[in-house]
Design an enzyme around this catalytic site. Sequence first.
Site, PDB file in Angstrom:
ATOM      1  N   LEU A  18     103.190  24.883  20.217  1.00  0.00           N
ATOM      2  CA  LEU A  18     102.589  23.782  20.969  1.00  0.00           C
ATOM      3  C   LEU A  18     101.400  24.279  21.790  1.00  0.00           C
ATOM      4  CD1 LEU A  18     102.644  20.804  21.765  1.00  0.00           C
ATOM      5  CD2 LEU A  18     104.189  21.392  23.645  1.00  0.00           C
ATOM      6  N   GLY A 431      91.068  42.207  45.439  1.00  0.00           N
ATOM      7  CA  GLY A 431      91.496  43.280  44.542  1.00  0.00           C
ATOM      8  C   GLY A 431      90.862  43.236  43.176  1.00  0.00           C
ATOM      9  N   GLU A 483      90.780  46.663  39.539  1.00  0.00           N
ATOM     10  CA  GLU A 483      91.985  46.376  38.733  1.00  0.00           C
ATOM     11  C   GLU A 483      91.716  46.164  37.241  1.00  0.00           C
ATOM     12  OE1 GLU A 483      94.584  43.413  40.553  1.00  0.00           O
ATOM     13  OE2 GLU A 483      94.033  44.051  42.564  1.00  0.00           O
ATOM     14  N   HIS A 640      98.556  40.451  51.159  1.00  0.00           N
ATOM     15  CA  HIS A 640      97.824  39.250  50.741  1.00  0.00           C
ATOM     16  C   HIS A 640      98.808  38.183  50.265  1.00  0.00           C
ATOM     17  CE1 HIS A 640      95.313  36.510  48.500  1.00  0.00           C
ATOM     18  NE2 HIS A 640      96.017  36.773  47.422  1.00  0.00           N
ATOM     19  N   HIS A 693      89.451  29.546  42.554  1.00  0.00           N
ATOM     20  CA  HIS A 693      89.869  28.825  41.351  1.00  0.00           C
ATOM     21  C   HIS A 693      88.784  27.916  40.805  1.00  0.00           C
ATOM     22  CE1 HIS A 693      93.860  30.215  42.353  1.00  0.00           C
ATOM     23  NE2 HIS A 693      94.148  29.993  41.090  1.00  0.00           N
TER      24      HIS A 693
HETATM   25  N1  GLN Z   1      95.380  41.918  44.054  1.00  0.00           N
HETATM   26  C1  GLN Z   1      95.590  40.824  43.178  1.00  0.00           C
HETATM   27  C2  GLN Z   1      94.279  40.366  42.571  1.00  0.00           C
HETATM   28  O1  GLN Z   1      93.287  40.403  43.230  1.00  0.00           O
HETATM   29  C3  GLN Z   1      96.245  39.653  43.887  1.00  0.00           C
HETATM   30  C4  GLN Z   1      96.553  38.515  42.943  1.00  0.00           C
HETATM   31  C5  GLN Z   1      97.381  37.385  43.541  1.00  0.00           C
HETATM   32  O2  GLN Z   1      97.458  37.216  44.723  1.00  0.00           O
HETATM   33  N2  GLN Z   1      97.994  36.576  42.730  1.00  0.00           N
HETATM   34  O3  GLN Z   1      94.204  39.951  41.439  1.00  0.00           O
HETATM   35 ZN    ZN Z   2      96.288  35.646  45.720  1.00  0.00          ZN
END
Ligand code: GLN
Ligand code: ZN
Length: 752
Positions: A18, A431, A483, A640, A693
């Site tokens: 799906l 991050g 990251e 965070h 977002h």
């Molecule tokens: N350190 C992570 C990032 O920056 C935190 C992600 C999150 O809070 N979901 O991607």
């Molecule tokens: Zn976050």
Amino acid sequence: MIKVATIGYPRIGPKRELKKALEQFWKGEIQENELQNVAKDLRKKNWQTQKDNGVDLISSNDFSFYDHVLDAICLLGAVPKRYKWDGNEVNLKTYFAMARGSQTAELDVPALEMTKWFDTNYHYLVPELSKDQNFKLSSNKPFAEYEEAKAAGYNTKPIILGPLSFLLLAKGIDGNKTINLLSKILPVYKDIIKKFSELGAEWIQIDEPILVKDLDTDVVSQIKNTLNELKAAAGKSKILVATYFEDLNEDVKQEVFGSNVDAIHLDLVRGTKNKNYVKNSNKQLSLGVVDGRNVWKSNLQEKIDFIKSNISNDVIISSSCPLLHTPYDLDLEQKVPAEIKRWLSFSKQKLQELNVIKNVIDNNSHQEELNKNTADVQDRKTSKLIHDDKVKDRIKTINKSITERKSSYVERAKIQKGIFGLPKFPTTTIGSFPQTTDVRQARAKFKRGELDEKSYNKFLEDKTIDAIRKQEEMGIDVIVHGEFERNDMVEYFGEQLNGFTFTSSGFVQSYGSRCVKPPIIFGNVSRPNPMTVRWSKFAQEQTKQIVKGMLTGPITILQWSFVRDDQPRKYTAQEIGFAIRDEVEDLEKNGIRMIQIDEPALREGLPLKRKDWKEYLNWSVDCFKISAAVVKNETQIHTHMCYAEFEDIIDSIAALDADVISIETSRSRMELLTTFEKFKYPNEIGPGVYDIHSPRVPSADEMKQLIQKASKLIDPTRIWVNPDCGLKTRAWPETIDALSKMVLAAKELRKI
Ligand code: GLN
Ligand code: ZN
């Protein structure tokens, strides 16, 4: 006599069929009829699977193109005005506009808000109801699916989301209490039930998971009457009210059991009280005996004993909650080691477990299956893979010398201010930096063995250096490595920890077409080797500025995994806490002077009942502190959090005693800050100044205003400037644009 029921089966497809079809449809690669065909085929296979595995009461309308709450919005005709719905049957265009937003010339609207479904990792779309909201039967989907099943030879039990859950999970857009709409919504529900009854449904399942929450008395007092109204419309059909995820409180239990409905589903896996409602019940029961939210084999003998000693007449047995939260089929699994696979059970296997229970009790048959189950359960209990005495002993040592920093925040802050020499309103990020296609492709190639380790690492080093140079050029004060080496903030750590295993097939729906594949924590957790030191150290060597180490916290790792059910979650969290503590210690030893431990899921782990909050918050805060408190005063701990309502738990957030927290706030235009009018946050804080977002880039002025707003409530010398969350889903151009403006905003404020 026992009947086996499903109270909901997964819908995304055993091979995520799906998901794939939806994404093709959204891209315009397939037509609506092709999408419909995929859906039809999946439903048919689901019904067949249920039948083949001995289910007596097979469900329908547990399929959804996106979300079952959105389906209910359509069914009840509660489409918000901005979607310009024509008032006829809701079509897929309007449906997906609500789910995902629409950016066409005729319709330029954002999606409905999305939020977590109870304490699961599934997200639903939040209905928006106005004070004068009208409802009208506006979708034929549940009836069409019922008839589709009938034509295929199954007289199914249709499932609909009940009126109380629908209203109480909705948002009143003009400050109204949505429960006030009950008398307006009930007639539509009665029409729906009547229609099912006329179509010949023997059972109709009304899902009311909201009944497990702590409900206000004005809601409790309306339960019995509501259920009676529904029953009155049912004609010859029988009504099953399904509750799940927790116990029913005593007051709610009285109302539900005092109503005229025919049967009640109780979750017998979570909570403890529901078990007391089983013996001598005045109602037929559906017993949720097999865990619908986890992947472990049930101890069938225990379930059989429980049923035998509590039930003397007809009973239904099922999973504790809909199987939406469990992967499809262990037979498809190719990655989990055989010795662990033997302990697992996915949705299809859970149906088989129910079938064994039924047959052992009713016919004294299936002894061989029962014996095999007993052997598997026993094997897990005594397996050497699970037990690591060193880890078990370590969590017995927890005391203040482990959970507390060497000095108080005030003293630490003085020392840290002296050595870091940061300007007022220091800038940083959360991050991650953009995970562009080349990053994902390189990782995929490396995993497939098409790229050797050396070249892959070189690629990641180049990416990291590039991100560092970009941050330096933009003038960001505290730098991150980006990251790039991480696929996912939990999986990356789980893969390097003892006690974790990973599946090839264990997908569960998170929202819409999005699926996650949570790691499975099967044993005592420990950290054999450093996990992130290599990358943090490398990054720090490339720059004179401070590089912040980046870790995921114990509660988030716990919350986003399938957790072993043979010891309290608290212990598993403590073990992870120690594993992260080891990493923190190694980072510090290797010259990392600021370390961020992310805990975005702290709020989500909050129990459904208020009475359980305190205990959870106590141990989860302690777990964070186990990871963090190992460092010297000179090392700065950051944390965070994002996308949750923090108001309820703000004192626990403060109790984490992180030197700095970065926290999402911009979506609500800093609404969170009003919490700080009442509660003086004691340490340093970076309220997110822009929403990551959205591709939209706010102006420097906008961000400045947000910081100024924050400065009125928080001592400005303790404010940091950062985005809401990590930037991995964004592209570089907008990232550079937004961060440059953010730095400008901070610089201008420093002059004032
Ligand atoms: N350190 C992570 C990032 O920056 C935190 C992600 C999150 O809070 N979901 O991607
Ligand atoms: Zn976050």
